[in-house]
Design an enzyme around this catalytic site. Structure first.
Site, PDB file in Angstrom:
ATOM      1  N   SER A 181      42.087 124.644  47.726  1.00 52.51           N
ATOM      2  CA  SER A 181      41.302 123.633  47.021  1.00 52.51           C
ATOM      3  C   SER A 181      42.160 122.531  46.418  1.00 52.51           C
ATOM      4  CB  SER A 181      40.462 124.293  45.918  1.00 52.51           C
ATOM      5  OG  SER A 181      39.544 125.189  46.480  1.00 52.51           O
ATOM      6  N   HIS A 233      42.701 121.871  40.726  1.00 54.30           N
ATOM      7  CA  HIS A 233      41.951 120.703  41.188  1.00 54.30           C
ATOM      8  C   HIS A 233      42.593 119.421  40.687  1.00 54.30           C
ATOM      9  CE1 HIS A 233      38.079 123.398  41.279  1.00 54.30           C
ATOM     10  NE2 HIS A 233      39.024 123.806  42.105  1.00 54.30           N
TER      11      HIS A 233
END
Length: 374
Positions: A181, A233
């Site tokens: 991610s 992230h």
């Protein structure tokens, strides 16, 4: 996805994959897009196949029937999944992920295993995790590779994944971390900086910018939920944002017209291939990337916990509300070992069990403790 089974914690942290970004425009609205070479994407599909192949290899190595008492989908044999209480994403055990290269800060700092900052982005915690991330990679990465080629997009992906792992390790130093991610958010960050640095050759500027900002804001907001590793992230996004100014730069529109002008026509002259602000952004971004990664690695290898120097930074990954708490549920076990026999007693419920271990893998003991206390 970050499985938090270290330091007495059985909480699972998940690196949430970015949502669909194709609304930004599968074909960029350039004023003269025909002059740009269209690449045939092969690296992004190769990344997808590689991630799936690695997950299958991890499940083969995990061999749940041999190493666990009960498995999900036992008909799959050694490819069956760990019990849902241990891994609700249908995947391997945390000890298997550690052996295969998951990010474990203790091993990076104490055993000089910095390679885990890269290897962890090729591992996934379960079927749901790998499917969601690979769908996102196809939706985001194919468009970028078509426009900029495999080399530049590949660099943005890999380096952004490293940046996400680095920031996550500086803030969350217990448990293990796996997932792509951070690299996916790096591609989103690269899309934003690409739009900014190539602003003059976009036709629908505000529409593209507004759409992309909404996509980024929604995905970062999801990271504020509990058990989601938003540090990865943010680290991946910031890395990709600055890398976009370095690798995803386009020539200015006047230079394009001059080079694509048919014989017999005179195009407006262009003094340079790129505009001044593009050169400035390129230099500044390169300096920020080099300094940021250098300082981050020095701090990590010295065992610095950034939370000790930032009292509010924990809100970047989880914001407590009346609906949920951001506190991790701790589990503690008392252990006694004789040879390869390990006796564990859970301090919260008093349960005790005897295990036979083939090695003294710490993550294995922590996993057994979490199972016993559950």
């Amino acid at each position: 996805m970050m499985g938090r089974d270290g330091a007495g914690s059985d909480v699972v942290e998940i690196k949430v994959h970015p949502r669909r970004a194709h609304n930004v425009g599968s074909t960029p609205p350039y004023q003269n897009s025909s002059v740009f070479k269209k690449w045939v994407p092969w690296l992004v599909p190769l990344f997808v196949v590689s991630n799936i192949a690695v997950f299958i290899a991890v499940m083969y190595f995990n061999d749940c029937p041999t190493n666990s008492g009960s498995c999900v989908a036992p008909s799959l044999g050694r490819f069956s999944f760990q019990p849902l209480k241990e891994n609700p994403l249908l995947g391997p055990s945390s000890s298997t992920l550690v052996k295969m290269g998951a990010l474990d800060v203790a091993r990076v700092v104490n055993k000089n295993q910095s390679w885990r900052l890269i290897s962890c982005i090729w591992l996934h915690a379960g079927v749901f995790h790998v499917v969601a991330n690979m769908l996102s990679l196809l939706l985001i990465g194919i468009r970028l590779e078509q426009e900029f080629g495999f080399f530049r997009v590949g660099l943005v992906y890999i380096i952004s994944g490293f940046g996400g792992s680095l920031l996550s390790a500086l803030f969350i130093q217990t448990g293990i971390s796996v997932g792509a991610s951070g690299a996916l958010f790096g591609l989103l960050g690269g899309m934003l900086s690409e739009l900014i640095t190539n602003w003059t050759i976009y036709a629908n500027k505000l529409a593209a910018l507004t759409t992309l900002l909404c996509i980024i804001a929604i995905n970062l907001a999801v990271g504020l939920l509990p058990h989601v590793d938003n540090y990865a992230h943010i680290g991946g996004f910031l890395s990709g944002f600055f890398l976009g100014f370095v690798f995803l730069i386009r020539p200015q529109f006047k230079w394009i017209n001059q080079k694509a002008c048919p014989p017999g026509y005179i195009a407006p002259p262009a003094k340079s291939k790129h505009k001044t602000y593009q050169y400035v952004l390129w230099i500044v971004s390169l300096i920020v990337i080099i300094i940021g990664f250098t300082l981050g690695m020095v701090a990590l290898l010295r065992g610095v916990n950034v939370n000790d120097h930032c009292s509010w930074c924990h809100y970047l990954s989880c914001v407590p509300t009346s609906l949920w708490s951001c506190n991790s549920r701790q589990v503690y076990c008392q252990s006694a070992q004789l040879g390869n026999q390990l006796n564990l007693t859970c301090m919260s419920n008093g349960k005790s069990n005897l295990y036979y271990l083939s090695d003294d893998d710490l993550s294995k003991v922590q996993q057994l403790c979490a199972q016993l206390c559950n």
